[in-house]
Write a protein that holds these residues in place. Structure first.
Motif, PDB file in Angstrom:
ATOM      1  N   LYS A 104       0.726  -1.212  -0.028  1.00  0.00           N
ATOM      2  CA  LYS A 104      -0.029  -0.023  -0.057  1.00  0.00           C
ATOM      3  C   LYS A 104       0.829   1.198   0.062  1.00  0.00           C
ATOM      4  O   LYS A 104       0.499   2.186  -0.652  1.00  0.00           O
ATOM      5  N   LEU A 105       2.068   1.269   0.742  1.00  0.00           N
ATOM      6  CA  LEU A 105       2.726   2.609   0.953  1.00  0.00           C
ATOM      7  C   LEU A 105       3.517   2.471  -0.643  1.00  0.00           C
ATOM      8  O   LEU A 105       4.009   3.586  -0.834  1.00  0.00           O
ATOM      9  N   ARG A 106       3.606   1.547  -1.268  1.00  0.00           N
ATOM     10  CA  ARG A 106       4.333   1.840  -2.662  1.00  0.00           C
ATOM     11  C   ARG A 106       3.180   1.855  -3.839  1.00  0.00           C
ATOM     12  O   ARG A 106       3.453   2.021  -4.922  1.00  0.00           O
ATOM     13  N   GLY A 107       1.963   2.101  -3.299  1.00  0.00           N
ATOM     14  CA  GLY A 107       0.890   2.590  -4.234  1.00  0.00           C
ATOM     15  C   GLY A 107      -0.268   1.632  -4.790  1.00  0.00           C
ATOM     16  O   GLY A 107      -1.036   2.318  -5.314  1.00  0.00           O
ATOM     17  N   ALA A 108      -0.147   0.521  -3.984  1.00  0.00           N
ATOM     18  CA  ALA A 108      -1.239  -0.274  -4.400  1.00  0.00           C
ATOM     19  C   ALA A 108      -2.590   0.028  -3.634  1.00  0.00           C
ATOM     20  O   ALA A 108      -2.422   0.598  -2.395  1.00  0.00           O
ATOM     21  N   MET A 109      -3.796  -0.029  -4.218  1.00  0.00           N
ATOM     22  CA  MET A 109      -4.988   0.258  -3.576  1.00  0.00           C
ATOM     23  C   MET A 109      -5.344  -1.052  -2.815  1.00  0.00           C
ATOM     24  O   MET A 109      -5.886  -2.058  -3.348  1.00  0.00           O
ATOM     25  N   ILE A 110      -5.310  -0.985  -1.332  1.00  0.00           N
ATOM     26  CA  ILE A 110      -5.781  -1.900  -0.570  1.00  0.00           C
ATOM     27  C   ILE A 110      -6.518  -1.184   0.346  1.00  0.00           C
ATOM     28  O   ILE A 110      -5.980  -0.221   1.041  1.00  0.00           O
ATOM     29  N   VAL A 111      -7.840  -1.660   0.620  1.00  0.00           N
ATOM     30  CA  VAL A 111      -8.899  -0.644   1.151  1.00  0.00           C
ATOM     31  C   VAL A 111      -9.765  -1.782   2.144  1.00  0.00           C
ATOM     32  O   VAL A 111     -10.016  -2.827   1.760  1.00  0.00           O
ATOM     33  N   ASP A 112     -10.169  -1.211   3.406  1.00  0.00           N
ATOM     34  CA  ASP A 112     -11.054  -1.865   4.228  1.00  0.00           C
ATOM     35  C   ASP A 112     -12.616  -1.801   3.461  1.00  0.00           C
ATOM     36  O   ASP A 112     -13.037  -0.687   2.890  1.00  0.00           O
ATOM     37  N   ILE A 113     -13.278  -2.797   3.639  1.00  0.00           N
ATOM     38  CA  ILE A 113     -14.660  -2.827   2.826  1.00  0.00           C
ATOM     39  C   ILE A 113     -15.702  -1.633   3.042  1.00  0.00           C
ATOM     40  O   ILE A 113     -16.347  -1.068   2.334  1.00  0.00           O
ATOM     41  N   ARG A 114     -15.445  -1.176   4.379  1.00  0.00           N
ATOM     42  CA  ARG A 114     -16.347  -0.049   4.930  1.00  0.00           C
ATOM     43  C   ARG A 114     -15.742   1.408   4.039  1.00  0.00           C
ATOM     44  O   ARG A 114     -16.737   2.102   3.695  1.00  0.00           O
ATOM     45  N   ALA A 115     -14.451   1.335   4.408  1.00  0.00           N
ATOM     46  CA  ALA A 115     -13.782   2.690   3.469  1.00  0.00           C
ATOM     47  C   ALA A 115     -14.238   2.726   1.968  1.00  0.00           C
ATOM     48  O   ALA A 115     -14.575   3.658   1.289  1.00  0.00           O
ATOM     49  N   PHE A 116     -14.280   1.247   1.358  1.00  0.00           N
ATOM     50  CA  PHE A 116     -14.519   1.423   0.158  1.00  0.00           C
ATOM     51  C   PHE A 116     -15.801   1.515  -0.335  1.00  0.00           C
ATOM     52  O   PHE A 116     -16.056   2.353  -1.264  1.00  0.00           O
ATOM     53  N   TYR A 117     -16.682   1.115   0.357  1.00  0.00           N
ATOM     54  CA  TYR A 117     -18.027   1.306   0.315  1.00  0.00           C
ATOM     55  C   TYR A 117     -18.211   2.738   0.401  1.00  0.00           C
ATOM     56  O   TYR A 117     -19.128   3.398  -0.705  1.00  0.00           O
ATOM     57  N   GLU A 118     -18.018   3.363   1.386  1.00  0.00           N
ATOM     58  CA  GLU A 118     -18.133   4.913   1.601  1.00  0.00           C
ATOM     59  C   GLU A 118     -17.550   5.672   0.366  1.00  0.00           C
ATOM     60  O   GLU A 118     -18.253   6.691  -0.228  1.00  0.00           O
ATOM     61  N   HIS A 119     -16.518   5.434  -0.112  1.00  0.00           N
ATOM     62  CA  HIS A 119     -15.614   6.112  -1.213  1.00  0.00           C
ATOM     63  C   HIS A 119     -16.529   5.919  -2.586  1.00  0.00           C
ATOM     64  O   HIS A 119     -16.587   6.836  -3.327  1.00  0.00           O
ATOM     65  N   VAL A 120     -16.708   4.547  -2.808  1.00  0.00           N
ATOM     66  CA  VAL A 120     -17.419   4.250  -4.305  1.00  0.00           C
ATOM     67  C   VAL A 120     -18.973   4.664  -4.246  1.00  0.00           C
ATOM     68  O   VAL A 120     -19.254   5.400  -5.287  1.00  0.00           O
ATOM     69  N   ALA A 121     -19.771   4.344  -3.016  1.00  0.00           N
ATOM     70  CA  ALA A 121     -20.966   4.498  -3.025  1.00  0.00           C
ATOM     71  C   ALA A 121     -21.498   5.784  -2.651  1.00  0.00           C
ATOM     72  O   ALA A 121     -22.608   6.144  -2.648  1.00  0.00           O
ATOM     73  N   HIS A 122     -20.809   6.320  -1.805  1.00  0.00           N
ATOM     74  CA  HIS A 122     -21.030   7.697  -1.102  1.00  0.00           C
ATOM     75  C   HIS A 122     -22.037   7.470  -0.159  1.00  0.00           C
ATOM     76  O   HIS A 122     -23.134   8.311  -0.183  1.00  0.00           O
ATOM     77  N   ARG A 123     -22.038   6.275   0.493  1.00  0.00           N
ATOM     78  CA  ARG A 123     -22.986   6.172   1.797  1.00  0.00           C
ATOM     79  C   ARG A 123     -22.237   5.069   2.570  1.00  0.00           C
ATOM     80  O   ARG A 123     -21.431   4.239   2.260  1.00  0.00           O
ATOM     81  N   LEU A 124     -22.878   4.751   3.918  1.00  0.00           N
ATOM     82  CA  LEU A 124     -22.153   4.054   4.811  1.00  0.00           C
ATOM     83  C   LEU A 124     -23.226   2.864   4.915  1.00  0.00           C
ATOM     84  O   LEU A 124     -24.172   2.808   5.016  1.00  0.00           O
ATOM     85  N   PRO A 125     -22.487   1.591   4.724  1.00  0.00           N
ATOM     86  CA  PRO A 125     -23.258   0.294   4.723  1.00  0.00           C
ATOM     87  C   PRO A 125     -23.615  -0.262   6.178  1.00  0.00           C
ATOM     88  O   PRO A 125     -22.890  -0.437   7.045  1.00  0.00           O
ATOM     89  N   ILE A 126     -24.972   0.160   6.358  1.00  0.00           N
ATOM     90  CA  ILE A 126     -25.370  -0.283   7.731  1.00  0.00           C
ATOM     91  C   ILE A 126     -25.066  -1.563   8.207  1.00  0.00           C
ATOM     92  O   ILE A 126     -24.721  -1.921   9.297  1.00  0.00           O
ATOM     93  N   GLY A 127     -25.131  -2.564   7.141  1.00  0.00           N
ATOM     94  CA  GLY A 127     -24.907  -3.927   7.677  1.00  0.00           C
ATOM     95  C   GLY A 127     -23.412  -4.294   8.071  1.00  0.00           C
ATOM     96  O   GLY A 127     -23.128  -5.502   8.525  1.00  0.00           O
ATOM     97  N   LEU A 128     -22.639  -3.377   7.795  1.00  0.00           N
ATOM     98  CA  LEU A 128     -21.029  -3.424   7.956  1.00  0.00           C
ATOM     99  C   LEU A 128     -20.530  -2.708   8.962  1.00  0.00           C
ATOM    100  O   LEU A 128     -19.438  -3.129   9.758  1.00  0.00           O
ATOM    101  N   ILE A 129     -21.325  -1.706   9.382  1.00  0.00           N
ATOM    102  CA  ILE A 129     -20.566  -0.808  10.362  1.00  0.00           C
ATOM    103  C   ILE A 129     -20.808  -1.253  11.880  1.00  0.00           C
ATOM    104  O   ILE A 129     -21.763  -2.049  11.859  1.00  0.00           O
ATOM    105  N   THR A 130     -20.106  -0.944  12.894  1.00  0.00           N
ATOM    106  CA  THR A 130     -20.339  -1.271  14.336  1.00  0.00           C
ATOM    107  C   THR A 130     -20.025  -0.215  15.024  1.00  0.00           C
ATOM    108  O   THR A 130     -19.567   0.982  14.460  1.00  0.00           O
TER     109      THR A 130
END
Length: 449
Positions: free
Chosen positions: A213-239
């Motif tokens: 990731k520090l070398r530029g690879a895209m590695i993301v947590d599912i919740r951050a990915f969901y928020e960034h792509v869909a611009h909403r928070l996944p209720i079923g995944l957040i705690t």
């Protein structure tokens, strides 16, 4: 939702088209010896500014994400509004103003060029875009991610997952063990690695992934990915833990933001009353002529900290619409009057809520206020539903411009995901973005009931 870099690239294309249109118009219609950029600087700047502004407001950069006919409609309306606005703005600068012949030619050329590159984009979409290629680590909630990608990035490809074989068909084929994730990603041409909730990662794998990731690879947590792509928070995944530790949700600790938001609410509401006044008078007259009953409809809604207040709207239904109790609105609702159907489509029925904003019951931007009957029901069945009452409800909002009018519990769940995104990321810049999108939704209504 369009990424910043993609929109910037598409805006550059529009700027080039406008510059070419201005150059041709200047050479064709302006008298010899004058230059369109040197001698008509103001008109040229106003033209570029207003074209880009209305392209943005009307969401004319959803190229490839909607039918080309709809894109044509957006570009046409944007060009009409832009040429009128630029001509009006430059009117006071006599030596900067385009004459009618130049303005007409500029309008035709700019619309032709700006539509032209969009048409070429549609014809060659597969060649000019590089769809997302996703590799999962883990399988938990893979089906939800697949659904989200189908809605937000339909051309994305799920390559498969690394982990135990045969665990979940939604995650695709098992491509290997977790420690092979990076080599598999390179071999399969993955553009992003998504860590699902059950990702089997030990310290060694985590260290390798962090280094990549520090070398530029895209590695993301599912919740951050969901928020960034869909611009909403996944209720079923957040705690609760994630909500506590995640950035954002600092709205009630930032007093300056609340005070500025309130000042803008009052200012925008007062300014909106000027053009809205005649529209409201005509609407009131039409409602009175069509059907008996009050022009203004009042109803108890839930506001900040779940305190109830009285909301004001133009009546769009028959007076006996809820004689059997509160029910969800639905598509082609036979309780809606003919005038009501029109004013709902363009959101005119919401204009009396300006009074609610001036009183302080509502904000201009915020979640849609619901009725206590539905709030009690939804709090029982949808996690975190009560969080939407941590901010004032709004005349418009992120959920309202991103999702059609809610008419069921499933709709309420989806809209809550957008509301939580807004609450987490609330800022004046986001509010301004929502205002622009609201104008686009009013001009190109979708999902109003």
């Amino acid at each position: 939702m369009i990424s910043f870099y993609r929109m910037a690239l598409l805006q550059v294309l529009d700027i080039l088209c406008l510059v070419v249109a201005l150059t041709i118009s200047g050479l064709t219609t302006i008298e010899p010896g004058l230059n369109v950029f040197d001698d008509y600087t103001g008109a040229s700047l106003f033209t570029v500014f207003f074209y880009l502004l209305f392209f943005y407001i009307l969401d004319a950069y959803s190229v490839g994400m909607e039918d080309f006919k709809e894109t044509c409609g957006r570009v046409l309306v944007a060009c009409v509004l832009a040429i009128i606005s630029s001509a009006t703005a430059s009117y006071s600068f006599d030596h900067w103003r385009f004459d009618r012949e130049t303005a007409l030619l500029l309008f035709c050329l700019s619309m032709l060029f700006c539509l032209g590159w969009r048409f070429l984009y549609y014809l060659n979409a597969d060649k000019v875009t590089h769809p997302l290629r996703v590799l999962f680590i883990g399988v938990d909630r893979a089906g939800k991610v697949r659904q989200m990608l189908a809605e937000s990035l339909p051309k994305a490809t799920i390559l498969g997952y690394v982990g135990e074989p045969g665990q979940a068909p939604d995650a695709g084929p098992c491509l290997g063990a977790p420690f092979q994730a990076l080599s598999i990603a390179r071999e399969k041409g993955a553009t992003i690695i998504v860590l699902l909730p059950d990702a089997p990662i030990d310290d060694d794998i985590a260290r390798d992934l962090l280094d990549a990731k520090l070398r530029g690879a895209m590695i993301v947590d599912i919740r951050a990915f969901y928020e960034h792509v869909a611009h909403r928070l996944p209720i079923g995944l957040i705690t609760d833990e994630w909500l506590l530790q995640s950035e954002g949700f600092s709205l009630n600790t930032r007093g300056s933001l609340r005070r500025l938001k309130r000042a803008l609410d009052v200012m925008i509401s007062l300014l909106l009353l000027i053009p809205a006044g005649p529209v409201m008078l005509i609407t009131a007259l039409l409602i009175r002529l069509e059907s008996p009953g009050p022009v203004i409809y009042t109803q108890s809604r839930v506001g900040l900290f779940e305190k109830e207040f009285t909301v004001y709207k133009f009546r769009s239904m028959r007076t006996d619409a809820e004689k059997n109790g509160a029910v969800w609105a639905k598509a082609h609702d036979d309780r809606v009057t003919r005038v009501g159907r029109i004013i709902r489509k363009v959101r005119i029925d919401e204009l009396p809520q300006i009074w609610n904003i001036l009183k302080g019951d509502m904000s201009f931007i915020g979640p849609r206020p619901e009725r206590m009957t539905f709030v009690r029901q939804l709090k029982e069945s949808i996690p975190y539903y009560g969080m939407r009452h941590m901010v004032k409800p709004g005349l418009t909002g992120w959920a309202q411009v991103c999702y059609p009018y809610g008419a069921s519990e499933d709709d309420a769940r989806r809209k809550l995901e957008y509301d939580l995104y807004y609450i987490k990321n609330m800022s004046i810049l986001l509010d301004i973005h929502i205002i622009f999108k609201t104008v686009g939704v009013v001009l190109f209504p979708k999902g109003a009931r």
